[in-house]
Motif scaffolding. Structure first.
Motif, PDB file in Angstrom:
ATOM      1  N   PRO A  75       0.842  -1.200   0.000  1.00  0.00           N
ATOM      2  CA  PRO A  75       0.000   0.000   0.000  1.00  0.00           C
ATOM      3  C   PRO A  75       0.879   1.253   0.000  1.00  0.00           C
ATOM      4  O   PRO A  75       1.946   1.249   0.601  1.00  0.00           O
ATOM      5  CB  PRO A  75      -0.775  -0.098   1.320  1.00  0.00           C
ATOM      6  CG  PRO A  75      -0.370  -1.378   1.964  1.00  0.00           C
ATOM      7  CD  PRO A  75       0.860  -1.890   1.288  1.00  0.00           C
ATOM      8  N   THR A  76       0.421   2.304  -0.656  1.00  0.00           N
ATOM      9  CA  THR A  76       1.174   3.565  -0.641  1.00  0.00           C
ATOM     10  C   THR A  76       0.721   4.403   0.553  1.00  0.00           C
ATOM     11  O   THR A  76      -0.286   4.098   1.201  1.00  0.00           O
ATOM     12  CB  THR A  76       0.899   4.387  -1.913  1.00  0.00           C
ATOM     13  OG1 THR A  76      -0.496   4.719  -1.924  1.00  0.00           O
ATOM     14  CG2 THR A  76       1.240   3.611  -3.174  1.00  0.00           C
ATOM     15  N   ALA A  77       1.460   5.466   0.816  1.00  0.00           N
ATOM     16  CA  ALA A  77       1.092   6.374   1.914  1.00  0.00           C
ATOM     17  C   ALA A  77      -0.314   6.928   1.675  1.00  0.00           C
ATOM     18  O   ALA A  77      -1.095   7.082   2.610  1.00  0.00           O
ATOM     19  CB  ALA A  77       2.112   7.499   2.016  1.00  0.00           C
ATOM     20  N   LYS A  78      -0.643   7.221   0.419  1.00  0.00           N
ATOM     21  CA  LYS A  78      -1.979   7.739   0.095  1.00  0.00           C
ATOM     22  C   LYS A  78      -3.056   6.678   0.355  1.00  0.00           C
ATOM     23  O   LYS A  78      -4.163   7.009   0.772  1.00  0.00           O
ATOM     24  CB  LYS A  78      -2.036   8.179  -1.375  1.00  0.00           C
ATOM     25  CG  LYS A  78      -1.472   9.564  -1.602  1.00  0.00           C
ATOM     26  CD  LYS A  78      -2.216  10.258  -2.751  1.00  0.00           C
ATOM     27  CE  LYS A  78      -2.141  11.769  -2.652  1.00  0.00           C
ATOM     28  NZ  LYS A  78      -0.764  12.271  -2.713  1.00  0.00           N
ATOM     29  N   ASP A  79      -2.750   5.419   0.075  1.00  0.00           N
ATOM     30  CA  ASP A  79      -3.713   4.344   0.354  1.00  0.00           C
ATOM     31  C   ASP A  79      -4.017   4.284   1.847  1.00  0.00           C
ATOM     32  O   ASP A  79      -5.166   4.073   2.246  1.00  0.00           O
ATOM     33  CB  ASP A  79      -3.162   2.980  -0.092  1.00  0.00           C
ATOM     34  CG  ASP A  79      -3.075   2.841  -1.606  1.00  0.00           C
ATOM     35  OD1 ASP A  79      -3.860   3.503  -2.300  1.00  0.00           O
ATOM     36  OD2 ASP A  79      -2.220   2.073  -2.075  1.00  0.00           O
ATOM     37  N   PHE A  80      -2.983   4.448   2.661  1.00  0.00           N
ATOM     38  CA  PHE A  80      -3.209   4.441   4.113  1.00  0.00           C
ATOM     39  C   PHE A  80      -3.987   5.691   4.528  1.00  0.00           C
ATOM     40  O   PHE A  80      -4.792   5.649   5.440  1.00  0.00           O
ATOM     41  CB  PHE A  80      -1.871   4.421   4.869  1.00  0.00           C
ATOM     42  CG  PHE A  80      -1.225   3.067   4.933  1.00  0.00           C
ATOM     43  CD1 PHE A  80      -1.782   2.062   5.714  1.00  0.00           C
ATOM     44  CD2 PHE A  80      -0.069   2.792   4.234  1.00  0.00           C
ATOM     45  CE1 PHE A  80      -1.179   0.809   5.786  1.00  0.00           C
ATOM     46  CE2 PHE A  80       0.532   1.546   4.297  1.00  0.00           C
ATOM     47  CZ  PHE A  80      -0.024   0.551   5.075  1.00  0.00           C
ATOM     48  N   GLY A 106      -2.378  22.479   2.307  1.00  0.00           N
ATOM     49  CA  GLY A 106      -1.737  21.851   1.146  1.00  0.00           C
ATOM     50  C   GLY A 106      -2.750  21.156   0.260  1.00  0.00           C
ATOM     51  O   GLY A 106      -3.924  21.531   0.213  1.00  0.00           O
ATOM     52  N   GLU A 107      -2.259  20.111  -0.405  1.00  0.00           N
ATOM     53  CA  GLU A 107      -3.076  19.378  -1.363  1.00  0.00           C
ATOM     54  C   GLU A 107      -4.333  18.820  -0.699  1.00  0.00           C
ATOM     55  O   GLU A 107      -4.258  18.243   0.387  1.00  0.00           O
ATOM     56  CB  GLU A 107      -2.241  18.225  -1.925  1.00  0.00           C
ATOM     57  CG  GLU A 107      -2.735  17.664  -3.237  1.00  0.00           C
ATOM     58  CD  GLU A 107      -1.969  16.378  -3.593  1.00  0.00           C
ATOM     59  OE1 GLU A 107      -2.592  15.461  -4.153  1.00  0.00           O
ATOM     60  OE2 GLU A 107      -0.760  16.314  -3.290  1.00  0.00           O
ATOM     61  N   LYS A 108      -5.470  18.990  -1.342  1.00  0.00           N
ATOM     62  CA  LYS A 108      -6.728  18.497  -0.780  1.00  0.00           C
ATOM     63  C   LYS A 108      -6.727  16.960  -0.829  1.00  0.00           C
ATOM     64  O   LYS A 108      -6.549  16.373  -1.896  1.00  0.00           O
ATOM     65  CB  LYS A 108      -7.920  19.013  -1.588  1.00  0.00           C
ATOM     66  CG  LYS A 108      -8.161  20.510  -1.418  1.00  0.00           C
ATOM     67  CD  LYS A 108      -8.903  20.817  -0.122  1.00  0.00           C
ATOM     68  CE  LYS A 108      -8.850  22.293   0.235  1.00  0.00           C
ATOM     69  NZ  LYS A 108      -7.534  22.760   0.766  1.00  0.00           N
ATOM     70  N   PRO A 109      -6.897  16.336   0.316  1.00  0.00           N
ATOM     71  CA  PRO A 109      -6.852  14.866   0.314  1.00  0.00           C
ATOM     72  C   PRO A 109      -8.076  14.257  -0.383  1.00  0.00           C
ATOM     73  O   PRO A 109      -9.160  14.851  -0.358  1.00  0.00           O
ATOM     74  CB  PRO A 109      -6.846  14.516   1.801  1.00  0.00           C
ATOM     75  CG  PRO A 109      -7.402  15.700   2.499  1.00  0.00           C
ATOM     76  CD  PRO A 109      -7.127  16.900   1.658  1.00  0.00           C
ATOM     77  N   ASP A 110      -7.870  13.105  -1.000  1.00  0.00           N
ATOM     78  CA  ASP A 110      -9.017  12.394  -1.571  1.00  0.00           C
ATOM     79  C   ASP A 110      -9.188  11.024  -0.911  1.00  0.00           C
ATOM     80  O   ASP A 110      -9.941  10.179  -1.379  1.00  0.00           O
ATOM     81  CB  ASP A 110      -8.893  12.264  -3.084  1.00  0.00           C
ATOM     82  CG  ASP A 110      -7.670  11.454  -3.480  1.00  0.00           C
ATOM     83  OD1 ASP A 110      -6.944  10.983  -2.586  1.00  0.00           O
ATOM     84  OD2 ASP A 110      -7.444  11.287  -4.693  1.00  0.00           O
ATOM     85  N   TRP A 111      -8.469  10.832   0.170  1.00  0.00           N
ATOM     86  CA  TRP A 111      -8.636   9.591   0.914  1.00  0.00           C
ATOM     87  C   TRP A 111      -8.086   9.775   2.320  1.00  0.00           C
ATOM     88  O   TRP A 111      -7.193  10.615   2.548  1.00  0.00           O
ATOM     89  CB  TRP A 111      -7.903   8.410   0.236  1.00  0.00           C
ATOM     90  CG  TRP A 111      -8.287   7.105   0.862  1.00  0.00           C
ATOM     91  CD1 TRP A 111      -7.508   6.319   1.660  1.00  0.00           C
ATOM     92  CD2 TRP A 111      -9.556   6.455   0.778  1.00  0.00           C
ATOM     93  NE1 TRP A 111      -8.224   5.217   2.072  1.00  0.00           N
ATOM     94  CE2 TRP A 111      -9.481   5.276   1.545  1.00  0.00           C
ATOM     95  CE3 TRP A 111     -10.754   6.758   0.126  1.00  0.00           C
ATOM     96  CZ2 TRP A 111     -10.543   4.394   1.694  1.00  0.00           C
ATOM     97  CZ3 TRP A 111     -11.817   5.877   0.274  1.00  0.00           C
ATOM     98  CH2 TRP A 111     -11.706   4.710   1.039  1.00  0.00           C
TER      99      TRP A 111
END
Lengths: 342, 224
Positions: A75-80, A106-111
């Motif tokens: 899993p990537t950091a974004k997946d977590f 910062g960047e708007k999270p999508d997960w």
């Protein structure tokens, strides 16, 4: 790997989990507050059906198929779901009044780790969902331990707790690929892998895990698998109402779940329709395997008995009248111990 | 290969991959191969690498120098990306190591065997300046024995890494590490990990066999 002398286990009753995340926070406060652990949630609670944490972890492989190691994905950091930083400073001290609101910098999270909370599935009035708390399963056949080329992971002989030795770990993350439950995290500050330690320093002092002790819903039972006087053995082996998540992954988890019984469906006239379950059978079987039906049948039978005023050992156990009897003797009050941080 | 003796200011620049000492040091190009899949220490690794190629770096240019106290190797190879940071869980740093047999009969392919260790000097791009001394006595047994005796420095420029790994010829250690002396023959091998391809641990390119290394004798007194 020698078979441990004893095995600690946990049972979580999904009919009682209210998704409050007290377990998650109890764990976070105790174990994952250091630098490099910001995104780590050794305990997580997700809404089912849902994509889970990390996102879509059930499609990432790992574990075993027909006894053979099955390749897994990392899993990537974004997946977590990364730890977000908020604009607290700007909102509270920026002097901008109601022109600003609390938001992620910062960047708007999508997960995030609980992104699809309470979405579930189904259509009104028969929508359904339930909560699924997860920790490391401290498996009998741990894919992480078997994948590590450095023998940095051990399964403790005295209690079967699976631990990563951070002195041996070199951060290669083969364990993260191999764990089919995706419950191992990489510490970017220390460059080692980390995971739930089943609160072993507490357990060694006779204190139940923080996630279990703090649970307001009395969801979690803790204890040794072989203790026939305690709830774990009774729920798993005697009554067979507690079953592992995804048994087909082949790792033999030591965390077991009492599967959820949803309220009845409604028909078009608004009357209870008992002809089929609200949570589809196939869905529950996809999570817990075919043994889920036997467990649900036993639960319903015993519920009916209790409703009819008869005595049910199983219902008494699951109601957990005395909460500190849920811990198989690990009922010592942590406030009576002087803890030293090392 | 020969490790020539250098002294004075040239010796002082030996730890710098761009140092003057290396300007006219003779380097050799060594062909590398991937470590065999069947020798990866765990079934999970063998299963997940069965359809991927191992050993992205096919050749490394190697030179060696000593100053009577320290032995330094300079490794240079093509690496299109500088993988220094781990950044995400799926990213791996580039790395390199020089292996030396602690005893003459140590087999390289299995990273030594019980009682006959392979000693490795290991540099990893995310650990700049903190190279490790490693000992292995068979597949999957490598362990760090110290982090202060080996010096490592890497410079990445225009798609190439230049890395220097050095250590005192003789070190006080209870571990089975190589002990070297000017005028003697030794053996070495090199390994390189391409982080952008997920190479780490036993997944690496290596130089197949031990190569001979002759350490130039110290100049006789009055003649230097």
């Amino acid at each position: 790997m020698a078979k441990p002398e004893r095995q600690l286990a946990m049972v979580m009753d999904l009919n009682k989990c209210i998704g409050c995340q007290t377990c998650t926070i109890a764990c976070k406060r105790l174990w994952t507050r250091d630098e490099g652990m910001e995104y780590q949630w050794w305990n997580s609670v997700n809404t089912q059906p849902g994509r889970g944490t990390p996102r879509d972890w059930e499609s990432m492989g790992g574990g075993f198929r027909e006894g053979k190691a099955r390749p897994g994905r990392m899993p990537t950091a974004k997946d977590f779901g990364e730890a977000w930083n908020f604009n607290h400073e700007e909102v509270f001290f920026g002097g901008k009044g109601d022109k600003v609101h609390l938001e992620v910098k910062g960047e708007k999270p999508d997960w995030g780790p609980n992104w699809d909370e309470d979405q579930g599935a189904g259509e009104y009035p028969n929508a359904y969902y339930f909560y699924l708390p997860r920790i490391c399963n401290h498996c009998t056949h741990p894919a992480c331990l078997e994948a590590c080329p450095r023998k940095a992971i051990e399964k403790r002989e005295q209690d079967g707790v699976v631990l990563i030795n951070e002195d041996r770990c070199r951060g290669y993350r083969f364990c993260m690929e191999a764990c089919p439950y995706k419950k191992i995290y990489f510490n970017h500050s220390k460059s080692v892998s980390q995971k739930c330690i089943f609160c072993f320093p507490r357990v060694e002092q006779g204190v139940a895990n923080a996630c279990a002790r703090q649970c307001p819903g009395r969801v979690r039972f803790v204890g040794y698998r072989d203790d026939k006087e305690a709830p774990i053995w009774k729920l798993v082996d005697k009554w067979k109402v507690a079953i592992p998540l995804h048994p087909e992954y082949g790792t033999e988890p030591n965390v077991f779940y009492v599967p959820p019984i949803a309220p009845p469906r409604f028909d078009e006239n608004g009357n209870a329709d008992m002809s089929k379950p609200r949570i589809p059978d196939e869905y529950l079987a996809s999570l817990f395997g075919p043994k889920v039906f036997e467990a649900l049948a036993t639960l319903k039978e015993e519920m009916a008995k209790a409703r009819a005023g008869e005595k049910s050992e199983l219902m008494d156990l699951l109601i957990a009248y005395r909460w500190n009897e849920m811990f198989g003797g690990l009922d010592r009050d942590p406030a009576t111990i002087e803890w030293v941080e090392t | 290969m020969k490790a020539n003796y250098v002294s004075g200011g040239r010796a002082a620049s030996m730890l710098d991959p761009d140092g003057a000492a290396w300007k006219d040091a003779r380097s050799e190009t060594i062909s590398m191969i991937g470590t065999p899949l069947g020798l990866q220490p765990t079934e999970a690794i063998r299963a997940s690498w069965s359809d991927k190629s191992i050993g992205a770096v096919s050749k490394v240019s190697v030179a060696a120098l000593h100053d009577g106290k320290q032995l330094a190797f300079r490794l240079e190879w093509d690496s299109p990306t500088e993988n220094r940071e781990i950044g995400d869980t799926t990213a791996f740093p580039d790395a390199a190591s020089v292996a030396l047999p602690a005893r003459k009969d140590a087999p390289l392919i299995t990273m030594g065997m019980p009682g006959s260790a392979v000693n490795a000097w290991y540099w990893r791009a995310d650990d700049e300046g903190k190279a490790r001394q490693v000992v292995a006595e068979g597949l999957g047994t490598s362990r760090t024995v110290d982090t202060n005796l080996v010096a490592g420095r890497g410079v990445w420029k225009e798609g190439r890494w230049a890395v220097v790994l050095s250590r005192a010829l003789r070190v006080a250690s209870d571990e089975p590490v190589a002990q070297l002396a000017p005028g003697e023959k030794a053996a070495f091998a090199v390994a390189v990990w391409e982080g952008s391809r997920g190479e780490r641990g036993g997944i690496k390119a290596f130089s197949q066999n031990w190569r001979e290394l002759t350490l130039q004798p110290l100049p006789t007194k009055g003649n230097s």
